[in-house]
Write a protein that holds these residues in place. Sequence first.
Motif, mmCIF file in Angstrom:
data_model
loop_
_atom_site.group_PDB
_atom_site.id
_atom_site.type_symbol
_atom_site.label_atom_id
_atom_site.label_comp_id
_atom_site.label_asym_id
_atom_site.label_seq_id
_atom_site.Cartn_x
_atom_site.Cartn_y
_atom_site.Cartn_z
ATOM 1 N N THR A 640 0.858 -1.200 0.074
ATOM 2 C CA THR A 640 0.080 0.004 -0.037
ATOM 3 C C THR A 640 0.922 1.250 -0.205
ATOM 4 N N TYR A 641 0.492 2.219 -0.827
ATOM 5 C CA TYR A 641 1.204 3.428 -0.940
ATOM 6 C C TYR A 641 0.377 4.587 -0.681
ATOM 7 N N THR A 642 0.927 5.716 -0.479
ATOM 8 C CA THR A 642 0.249 7.059 -0.530
ATOM 9 C C THR A 642 0.582 7.653 -2.015
ATOM 10 N N GLU A 643 -0.068 8.763 -2.090
ATOM 11 C CA GLU A 643 0.144 9.270 -3.458
ATOM 12 C C GLU A 643 1.595 10.153 -3.701
ATOM 13 N N LYS A 644 2.126 10.203 -2.276
ATOM 14 C CA LYS A 644 3.437 10.843 -2.386
ATOM 15 C C LYS A 644 4.508 9.909 -2.500
ATOM 16 N N ASP A 645 4.339 8.650 -2.464
ATOM 17 C CA ASP A 645 5.320 7.465 -2.436
ATOM 18 C C ASP A 645 5.841 7.276 -3.877
ATOM 19 N N THR A 646 6.815 6.503 -3.809
ATOM 20 C CA THR A 646 7.319 6.041 -4.887
ATOM 21 C C THR A 646 7.381 4.472 -5.036
ATOM 22 N N ILE A 647 6.581 4.082 -5.828
ATOM 23 C CA ILE A 647 6.579 2.446 -6.008
ATOM 24 C C ILE A 647 7.572 1.888 -6.597
ATOM 25 N N GLN A 648 8.106 1.141 -5.810
ATOM 26 C CA GLN A 648 9.353 0.114 -6.274
ATOM 27 C C GLN A 648 9.159 -1.344 -6.786
ATOM 28 N N ILE A 649 9.200 -1.455 -7.850
ATOM 29 C CA ILE A 649 8.860 -2.612 -8.545
ATOM 30 C C ILE A 649 10.054 -3.439 -8.881
ATOM 31 N N SER A 650 10.098 -4.827 -8.556
ATOM 32 C CA SER A 650 11.512 -5.255 -8.924
ATOM 33 C C SER A 650 11.009 -6.768 -9.694
ATOM 34 N N PHE A 651 11.705 -7.321 -10.702
ATOM 35 C CA PHE A 651 11.484 -8.639 -11.079
ATOM 36 C C PHE A 651 12.815 -9.168 -11.744
ATOM 37 N N LYS A 738 3.797 -11.018 -16.165
ATOM 38 C CA LYS A 738 3.440 -11.230 -14.692
ATOM 39 C C LYS A 738 2.778 -9.846 -14.210
ATOM 40 N N GLU A 739 1.790 -10.058 -13.355
ATOM 41 C CA GLU A 739 0.982 -9.124 -13.037
ATOM 42 C C GLU A 739 0.933 -9.000 -11.115
ATOM 43 N N ILE A 740 0.680 -7.813 -10.562
ATOM 44 C CA ILE A 740 0.621 -7.829 -9.093
ATOM 45 C C ILE A 740 -0.064 -6.746 -8.987
ATOM 46 N N SER A 741 -0.870 -6.800 -7.732
ATOM 47 C CA SER A 741 -1.779 -5.611 -7.401
ATOM 48 C C SER A 741 -1.371 -4.718 -6.249
ATOM 49 N N ILE A 742 -1.485 -3.465 -6.142
ATOM 50 C CA ILE A 742 -1.134 -2.703 -5.249
ATOM 51 C C ILE A 742 -2.100 -1.878 -4.859
ATOM 52 N N LYS A 743 -2.008 -1.230 -3.462
ATOM 53 C CA LYS A 743 -3.310 -0.057 -3.274
ATOM 54 C C LYS A 743 -2.653 1.048 -2.818
ATOM 55 N N ILE A 744 -3.428 2.391 -3.427
ATOM 56 C CA ILE A 744 -3.202 3.760 -2.946
ATOM 57 C C ILE A 744 -4.032 4.182 -1.783
ATOM 58 N N LYS A 745 -3.656 4.642 -0.640
ATOM 59 C CA LYS A 745 -4.594 4.807 0.216
ATOM 60 C C LYS A 745 -4.829 6.418 0.418
#
Length: 745
Positions: A640-651, A738-745
Motif C-alpha cells: 500500500t502506498y500514498t500518492e506521495k510515495d514512489t512505487i518500487q517494482i522489481s523482477f 506477470k501481474e501484481i496489485s497494489i493499493k493507494i490509500k
Amino acid sequence: MKNYLLSIVLLIFVFSSCKENKTEIKTAAITHQKIPEPIPFNAAVFNKKIDSLIALMTIEEKIGMLHGNSMFANGGVERLGIPELKMADGPLGIREEISRNSWATAGWDNDFATYYPAAGAVAATWNPELSYTFGNSVGQEARARNKDMLLSPAINIIRTPLGGRTYEYFTEDPFLNKKLAVPFIIGIQNNDVMACVKHFAVNNQETNRGTVDVLVDERTLREIYLPAFEASVKDANAYSLMGAYNKFRGDYLCENDLMLNKILRDEWGFQGIVISDWAAVHSTVKSLKNGLDIEMGTPKPFNEYYLADKLNAAYKAGEISEEEINKHVKRILGVLFQIKAIDGKNRTKGSLSTEAHFQDSYNVAAEAIVLLKNDKNILPLKVDGIKSIAVIGNNATKKNALGGFGAGVKTKREITPLEGLQNRLPKEINIKYAEGYLERYLKNENDQKEKVTLHGPTTVNKLDKATLDKAINAAKNSDIAIIFAGSNRDYETEASDRQDLSLPFGQDELIQKVMAVNPNTIVVFIAGAPFDIGSVKDKASTIVWSWFNGSEGGNALADVILGKINPSGKLPWTMPKNINDSPAHATKSFPGNKTVEYKEEFLVGYRWFDTQNLEPLYPFGFGLSYTNFEFSDLKTNKATYTEKDTIQISFNIKNSGKIDGKEVAQLYVSKPNSIVKRAAQELKGFQKILVKSGTSEKVTLQIPAKELAYFNVIKNNWIVEKGTYQLKIGNSSRDIKKEISIKIK
Ligand code: BGC
C-alpha cells in the motif's frame, strides 16, 4: 533518470571492424552514457546585463530581434554585440546551409553533416541513454556549424498512422514520448545550443495544418498531448519551443494565450522563447501579447512580417507598449546569454561529421531495428554454405537523408542496405541485386507549389514486367532472397498525410511472387510509419522492420541480419490490421475540415485497441530477439502506498537462450473499477537491459505514485485515485508476463 545507471560499455558480441568503406564503425560497441541533469536555467541571473543592453537599444533594433531577417535567423544588433540567433533544422541532423533569402541551398561545401536515424527509430530503441547520445552528438554538430538553436526534437503524438510526419515523431504514447524527449533536449543543450521543441501543440496531422482548428477536451490534452512538452520545460529546461501551424480552440497556436501564456509560462514556469513555425503567424498585436517571441517565415520581404514594420506601426499607434516589446527582447537576450552566444567564454566549438558521430548514429540505428517474425529461425543468417543471395527491391539502394518536403541532411555517408550487406558479407557470396519494383508516382492534381497538399503522393502500383522478371530470376537462382520494401522519404513526407496504409509501388505482389519461388525469403521493411503488411505477415516466415535509419543504417541492418547485433527494437506505435481500427479513423474524426475534433479522446494508439479489445497486426511495444527472456519474481516493496510515495517494482529477467541480448521490460498499469473512464492499461515505466546468455538480471523500476494520476477537469488538477491498481510487466503491450496489485490509500 537514475533508473538508467548502466553507464558502462556493453559489448554484446564480438567486435568486428568492417572491411570496406573505411568506416571504423564498431559492431555492437554500444556505449551507454549516463544522462546528466539539465544545465540550470534561471534567466533572472542575466537581468542586470539584459537591462543595460535594453537601455541602449532603439525601438527599431528591438523589433528587428522579434522577426526573421533571413530564412534561419532573427536580427541582431551588431553595434551592441548582440548576434543574430542562428537556427538550423532539424531532427535528422543539421540541415545544409540555406540561402539567407530563399529556400535555395547556400551552396557551401563544408556543411556535410551526420545523418541520424529519424525519431521513430530513436523511439524504437526504447533507450533514453541513446536518445541523450543522439542529442549530444547532434548538438555538437550544431555548434560546429555555428548555430544557436536546433529545431528539434519534434515530439507531437502520433494520432493517426497516416500522418505525414509520423517518421519525424517519436510515438503514440505520452510516457515513452517524455522519457525520450527529456534526455534528447539535455543532450543538445549541453553544447551551448538551444533545443527548439516542436510543434507546440496538438499538431497531429498535415492535412489542412495551416488552418485546421483542433478541438480536444481538457483531460485528453493534459494526459496525451502535453506531457512531453511539459517535461521538456520542467525536466529538461528547454530554452525554446516552436508554435505550431494549426489552431487550438479557435486561436492559432502562435497567438494562443491559453497555450503560450497560461499553460507554458504561468503553469510550467517556462523562461525561454517561443518562435513561430515558418509562416505560422497571422497577427501582430495579438501574437505578441499572447506569447510569441520571434516570427519566422518563408520568403517575402522580411520587413513585411507581422512582427516587423506592422509591429512598428502598431507601436506608433499606441496599440502595443514598449514595455511589451521589451518583455520579448529580454527573453531572447536571456537565452542568448544562457547559451553563451553573448558574452560567452569557453563556448562549445563542436565537431561535424566525425567518425565518433557516425558511431553514435550507428548505435541508435542498431538498437532501433525490430524483428517482427522469425518463424523458421532463418535469422540470424548462417552464412556457411550460402553461395548466393538475391537482394531485391528499390529500397536496397534508396537513400533517405534527403527527400520529400521538409528538412533533410546533406551527408557524405549514407550506407544503403545493399552496401551494408556488401560490407559485411564474406566476399565469396554472390550478391545479385534486382530492383524488383520501380518508385513511380502519378502527379497529384494539387501537389505542386502549395505548401500543404490535400493528400500524399499517389503511386504507380503496377509492377514493371521486365523489372519483376529479373527479381524473380534472381530469387529463384539464389540460396536466400532478401526483399527491401516499405516506403521512403518522398512517399512519407511533411505537408501531406498518406492516403492509406497500403504498400506502394506494387510491393505486395512482388513480395508474394518472390516468396513463391524462394522459401528462404527475408522481408525487410524500411519505413517510418505503420503499413498494411497483413498479407506479408500471413505468408512470410521472416520479417524485419527498419527505419530511415541514418548514415550507418545499412551497416546496422546487415549486422542484425547476420547476428552481430541481436535485435532489441520495439515498435513505438500500434500497427493496425485496418486503418479503420485506428482510433481517429474508427471515430471518423480525421482529418476534419475547418475543425478536427479528437473524438477518441484519450484512447490514442494502444489505449484504444486494448480498451476496445481490438487485435492489432503488431502491438505497441512489440519486437522479437534472437534469444528468449523469462520474467519472474515480480515484487513491490510495499503493498500500500500514498500518492506521495514512489512505487518500487522489481523482477528478474532471465536470458534462457544461447546468445546475449537486450530486452525492454515494460510496465503497464490498469485501474479496475475506476470512478472515471480509463484506458484498459497505460505504460508507466520501462527499462532496456542487457542480459547475458544463461544469466538473470534483476530490474528495479521506480514509479512515483503520481504517475498513476488522471487529470480531473473540475478540479483542474491531477488526481491519484485511491484503491487497487494492477501492475503488469511484459515485453509488449499484448504480452504481459506477470501481474501484481497494489493499493493507494
Ligand atoms: C516545419 C518545421 C521546420 C520549419 C523550418 C516547417 O515547415 O513544420 O518543423 O522546422 O519548416 O524548416
